[in-house]
Design a protein around this motif. Structure first.
Motif, PDB file in Angstrom:
ATOM      1  N   TYR A  16       0.830  -1.202   0.000  1.00 35.29           N
ATOM      2  CA  TYR A  16       0.000   0.000   0.000  1.00 35.29           C
ATOM      3  C   TYR A  16       0.866   1.254   0.000  1.00 35.29           C
ATOM      4  O   TYR A  16       0.573   2.242  -0.687  1.00 35.29           O
ATOM      5  CB  TYR A  16      -0.917   0.028   1.228  1.00 35.29           C
ATOM      6  CG  TYR A  16      -2.010  -1.006   1.209  1.00 35.29           C
ATOM      7  CD1 TYR A  16      -3.094  -0.879   0.342  1.00 35.29           C
ATOM      8  CD2 TYR A  16      -1.987  -2.098   2.073  1.00 35.29           C
ATOM      9  CE1 TYR A  16      -4.115  -1.823   0.335  1.00 35.29           C
ATOM     10  CE2 TYR A  16      -2.995  -3.038   2.080  1.00 35.29           C
ATOM     11  CZ  TYR A  16      -4.064  -2.901   1.206  1.00 35.29           C
ATOM     12  OH  TYR A  16      -5.063  -3.833   1.205  1.00 35.29           O
ATOM     13  N   LEU A  17       1.938   1.235   0.794  1.00 35.87           N
ATOM     14  CA  LEU A  17       2.805   2.404   0.904  1.00 35.87           C
ATOM     15  C   LEU A  17       3.437   2.746  -0.440  1.00 35.87           C
ATOM     16  O   LEU A  17       3.492   3.919  -0.826  1.00 35.87           O
ATOM     17  CB  LEU A  17       3.883   2.146   1.965  1.00 35.87           C
ATOM     18  CG  LEU A  17       4.914   3.260   2.159  1.00 35.87           C
ATOM     19  CD1 LEU A  17       4.248   4.555   2.608  1.00 35.87           C
ATOM     20  CD2 LEU A  17       5.977   2.822   3.179  1.00 35.87           C
ATOM     21  N   THR A  18       3.890   1.733  -1.157  1.00 35.05           N
ATOM     22  CA  THR A  18       4.491   1.969  -2.471  1.00 35.05           C
ATOM     23  C   THR A  18       3.484   2.586  -3.432  1.00 35.05           C
ATOM     24  O   THR A  18       3.800   3.529  -4.169  1.00 35.05           O
ATOM     25  CB  THR A  18       5.021   0.648  -3.059  1.00 35.05           C
ATOM     26  OG1 THR A  18       6.025   0.114  -2.181  1.00 35.05           O
ATOM     27  CG2 THR A  18       5.618   0.856  -4.436  1.00 35.05           C
ATOM     28  N   THR A  19       2.255   2.083  -3.423  1.00 28.11           N
ATOM     29  CA  THR A  19       1.208   2.625  -4.297  1.00 28.11           C
ATOM     30  C   THR A  19       0.931   4.081  -3.977  1.00 28.11           C
ATOM     31  O   THR A  19       0.796   4.928  -4.875  1.00 28.11           O
ATOM     32  CB  THR A  19      -0.080   1.801  -4.160  1.00 28.11           C
ATOM     33  OG1 THR A  19       0.178   0.457  -4.567  1.00 28.11           O
ATOM     34  CG2 THR A  19      -1.194   2.380  -5.016  1.00 28.11           C
ATOM     35  N   MET A  20       0.859   4.414  -2.689  1.00 33.09           N
ATOM     36  CA  MET A  20       0.599   5.799  -2.295  1.00 33.09           C
ATOM     37  C   MET A  20       1.710   6.721  -2.766  1.00 33.09           C
ATOM     38  O   MET A  20       1.461   7.780  -3.357  1.00 33.09           O
ATOM     39  CB  MET A  20       0.432   5.888  -0.773  1.00 33.09           C
ATOM     40  CG  MET A  20      -0.037   7.262  -0.278  1.00 33.09           C
ATOM     41  SD  MET A  20       1.309   8.453  -0.005  1.00 33.09           S
ATOM     42  CE  MET A  20       2.038   7.770   1.491  1.00 33.09           C
ATOM     43  N   LEU A  21       2.955   6.321  -2.533  1.00 30.59           N
ATOM     44  CA  LEU A  21       4.084   7.172  -2.906  1.00 30.59           C
ATOM     45  C   LEU A  21       4.228   7.291  -4.424  1.00 30.59           C
ATOM     46  O   LEU A  21       4.551   8.364  -4.945  1.00 30.59           O
ATOM     47  CB  LEU A  21       5.372   6.613  -2.295  1.00 30.59           C
ATOM     48  CG  LEU A  21       5.452   6.685  -0.766  1.00 30.59           C
ATOM     49  CD1 LEU A  21       6.684   5.946  -0.268  1.00 30.59           C
ATOM     50  CD2 LEU A  21       5.465   8.135  -0.285  1.00 30.59           C
ATOM     51  N   ARG A  22       3.960   6.216  -5.127  1.00 26.91           N
ATOM     52  CA  ARG A  22       4.067   6.252  -6.589  1.00 26.91           C
ATOM     53  C   ARG A  22       2.998   7.156  -7.190  1.00 26.91           C
ATOM     54  O   ARG A  22       3.254   7.930  -8.116  1.00 26.91           O
ATOM     55  CB  ARG A  22       3.962   4.832  -7.145  1.00 26.91           C
ATOM     56  CG  ARG A  22       4.245   4.711  -8.635  1.00 26.91           C
ATOM     57  CD  ARG A  22       4.305   3.256  -9.032  1.00 26.91           C
ATOM     58  NE  ARG A  22       5.481   2.591  -8.469  1.00 26.91           N
ATOM     59  CZ  ARG A  22       5.523   1.313  -8.115  1.00 26.91           C
ATOM     60  NH1 ARG A  22       4.449   0.551  -8.222  1.00 26.91           N
ATOM     61  NH2 ARG A  22       6.638   0.794  -7.633  1.00 26.91           N
ATOM     62  N   SER A  23       1.789   7.089  -6.648  1.00 25.20           N
ATOM     63  CA  SER A  23       0.694   7.898  -7.199  1.00 25.20           C
ATOM     64  C   SER A  23       0.820   9.369  -6.808  1.00 25.20           C
ATOM     65  O   SER A  23       0.143  10.228  -7.386  1.00 25.20           O
ATOM     66  CB  SER A  23      -0.657   7.345  -6.748  1.00 25.20           C
ATOM     67  OG  SER A  23      -0.828   7.463  -5.344  1.00 25.20           O
ATOM     68  N   LEU A  24       1.680   9.674  -5.853  1.00 21.30           N
ATOM     69  CA  LEU A  24       1.878  11.061  -5.441  1.00 21.30           C
ATOM     70  C   LEU A  24       2.349  11.927  -6.611  1.00 21.30           C
ATOM     71  O   LEU A  24       2.064  13.129  -6.659  1.00 21.30           O
ATOM     72  CB  LEU A  24       2.899  11.111  -4.296  1.00 21.30           C
ATOM     73  CG  LEU A  24       3.142  12.449  -3.610  1.00 21.30           C
ATOM     74  CD1 LEU A  24       1.864  12.963  -2.969  1.00 21.30           C
ATOM     75  CD2 LEU A  24       4.238  12.291  -2.550  1.00 21.30           C
ATOM     76  N   ALA A  25       3.017  11.305  -7.574  1.00 21.99           N
ATOM     77  CA  ALA A  25       3.543  12.051  -8.713  1.00 21.99           C
ATOM     78  C   ALA A  25       2.449  12.715  -9.535  1.00 21.99           C
ATOM     79  O   ALA A  25       2.683  13.756 -10.160  1.00 21.99           O
ATOM     80  CB  ALA A  25       4.373  11.118  -9.599  1.00 21.99           C
ATOM     81  N   VAL A  26       1.250  12.126  -9.547  1.00 22.14           N
ATOM     82  CA  VAL A  26       0.153  12.707 -10.345  1.00 22.14           C
ATOM     83  C   VAL A  26      -0.736  13.611  -9.506  1.00 22.14           C
ATOM     84  O   VAL A  26      -1.623  14.270 -10.041  1.00 22.14           O
ATOM     85  CB  VAL A  26      -0.703  11.595 -10.997  1.00 22.14           C
ATOM     86  CG1 VAL A  26       0.157  10.683 -11.853  1.00 22.14           C
ATOM     87  CG2 VAL A  26      -1.487  10.801  -9.954  1.00 22.14           C
ATOM     88  N   ALA A  27      -0.520  13.644  -8.199  1.00 20.54           N
ATOM     89  CA  ALA A  27      -1.410  14.378  -7.308  1.00 20.54           C
ATOM     90  C   ALA A  27      -1.123  15.873  -7.283  1.00 20.54           C
ATOM     91  O   ALA A  27      -2.002  16.677  -6.979  1.00 20.54           O
ATOM     92  CB  ALA A  27      -1.327  13.825  -5.892  1.00 20.54           C
ATOM     93  N   THR A  28       0.112  16.264  -7.599  1.00 20.29           N
ATOM     94  CA  THR A  28       0.491  17.658  -7.472  1.00 20.29           C
ATOM     95  C   THR A  28       1.660  17.982  -8.392  1.00 20.29           C
ATOM     96  O   THR A  28       2.486  17.117  -8.708  1.00 20.29           O
ATOM     97  CB  THR A  28       0.881  17.997  -6.017  1.00 20.29           C
ATOM     98  OG1 THR A  28       1.301  19.362  -5.937  1.00 20.29           O
ATOM     99  CG2 THR A  28       1.988  17.091  -5.503  1.00 20.29           C
ATOM    100  N   THR A  29       1.704  19.222  -8.809  1.00 20.29           N
ATOM    101  CA  THR A  29       2.840  19.708  -9.583  1.00 20.29           C
ATOM    102  C   THR A  29       3.976  20.135  -8.665  1.00 20.29           C
ATOM    103  O   THR A  29       5.079  20.427  -9.130  1.00 20.29           O
ATOM    104  CB  THR A  29       2.427  20.902 -10.458  1.00 20.29           C
ATOM    105  OG1 THR A  29       1.852  21.924  -9.632  1.00 20.29           O
ATOM    106  CG2 THR A  29       1.405  20.477 -11.506  1.00 20.29           C
TER     107      THR A  29
END
Length: 297
Positions: A17-30
């Motif tokens: 779960y932690l890896t998924t959260m950190l990986r998806s952070l790239a699309v969450a904000t500029t």
């Protein structure tokens, strides 16, 4: 990295779960926020892998399982004074594109916002009721007693604000699974109350922010996916009693004094009995699930 924005998450054997959260952070904000991983004693290696694989992440060990709120406070304390906004997030959240930027934009629209929360979807696409009213004694007790046996009861409907359509607005409190908080607001109420090991710490935080003059603003244009309850589902003997103890603490703190002592006693006894029933039911469901899985192999 952008120093004015930081992300803090708490881990306890959070796995992939932690890896998924950190990986998806790239699309969450500029923006390029720093990330603090406050670990409560994981033995699965996930926090160490995350620190190795994501250069923007830093692992901070809390020294044991100090609970969600206590670990969040520890993580936020690692941030420098230049950090203006803090995102607190569960490790089992997946970001949707632009979700943090939407929260930041809303923060500029609501200068008195002390916390801002997104619309939270569950993995099946349903919307989790994450923007709620602060429960008073009657509403909170009615919800606690009847939520699982009378789905349409009026106390749960009032607590979850089921009669309000999703819209950007101030609410009583927001789910601590994902929040954007101005650092000034978080610090003004001394962060989370670490007496709450798990559950209700977000209700308490929202209530205290409101009483301090801040707003809790629901921002449904920001969307995240939350695999809620993965830890609770595996450990009902630990998590369900913690939930009931937190529910008692919240109401007991708001109903002090000798005249309300009988009320607090009745609440304590009732919640303790309900906790035992809930643990028994959860354990039976897990055992049945295990037997069914075994039959299929």
């Amino acid at each position: 990295m952008t120093s004015q924005l930081a992300v803090v998450t708490v881990t306890y054997n959070s796995g992939d779960y932690l890896t998924t959260m950190l990986r998806s952070l790239a699309v969450a904000t500029t923006e390029e926020p720093q990330v603090i991983i406050a670990d409560n004693g994981s033995v699965d290696g996930a926090p160490e892998r995350a620190e190795r694989d994501f250069p923007f992440a830093r692992l901070v060990r809390t020294g044991g399982n100090v609970g969600y709120g206590g670990a969040m406070n520890r993580g936020v304390a690692e941030l420098g004074p230049e950090v203006e906004y803090v995102v607190i997030v569960n490790p089992d959240v997946e970001w949707s594109p632009g979700s943090i930027d939407e929260l930041l934009a809303a923060a500029r629209r609501w200068p008195r916002a002390g916390s801002l929360g997104p619309l939270i979807r569950e993995p099946d696409g349903s919307v989790y009721p994450s923007a709620r009213r602060v429960p008073d004694l009657m509403t909170g007790t009615g919800h606690a007693v009847f939520a699982h046996i009378w789905k349409s009861n009026p106390w749960t409907a009032a607590y979850r604000a089921d009669d309000v359509a999703p819209s950007e607005r101030p609410v009583g409190w927001l789910s601590g699974a994902c929040l954007l908080l101005p650092r000034a607001a978080f610090d003004s109420v001394d962060g989370f109350d670490s007496r709450y090991f798990m559950y209700m710490e977000d209700v308490d935080l929202g209530d205290r922010l409101g009483k301090a003059g801040w707003l809790n603003v629901y921002v449904p244009s920001a969307v995240v996916i939350h695999t809620k309850g993965h830890a609770a589902g595996k450990n009902p003997e630990l998590m369900l009693p913690a939930h009931h103890r937190s529910a008692y603490r919240f109401q007991a703190d708001r109903n002090p004094g000798i005249l309300r002592a009988p009320l607090r006693l009745a609440l304590r006894v009732g919640l303790a009995l309900r906790s035992k029933v809930a643990v028994r039911a959860a354990r039976k469901a897990l055992d049945n699930e295990g037997h069914a899985t075994g039959d299929q192999r």
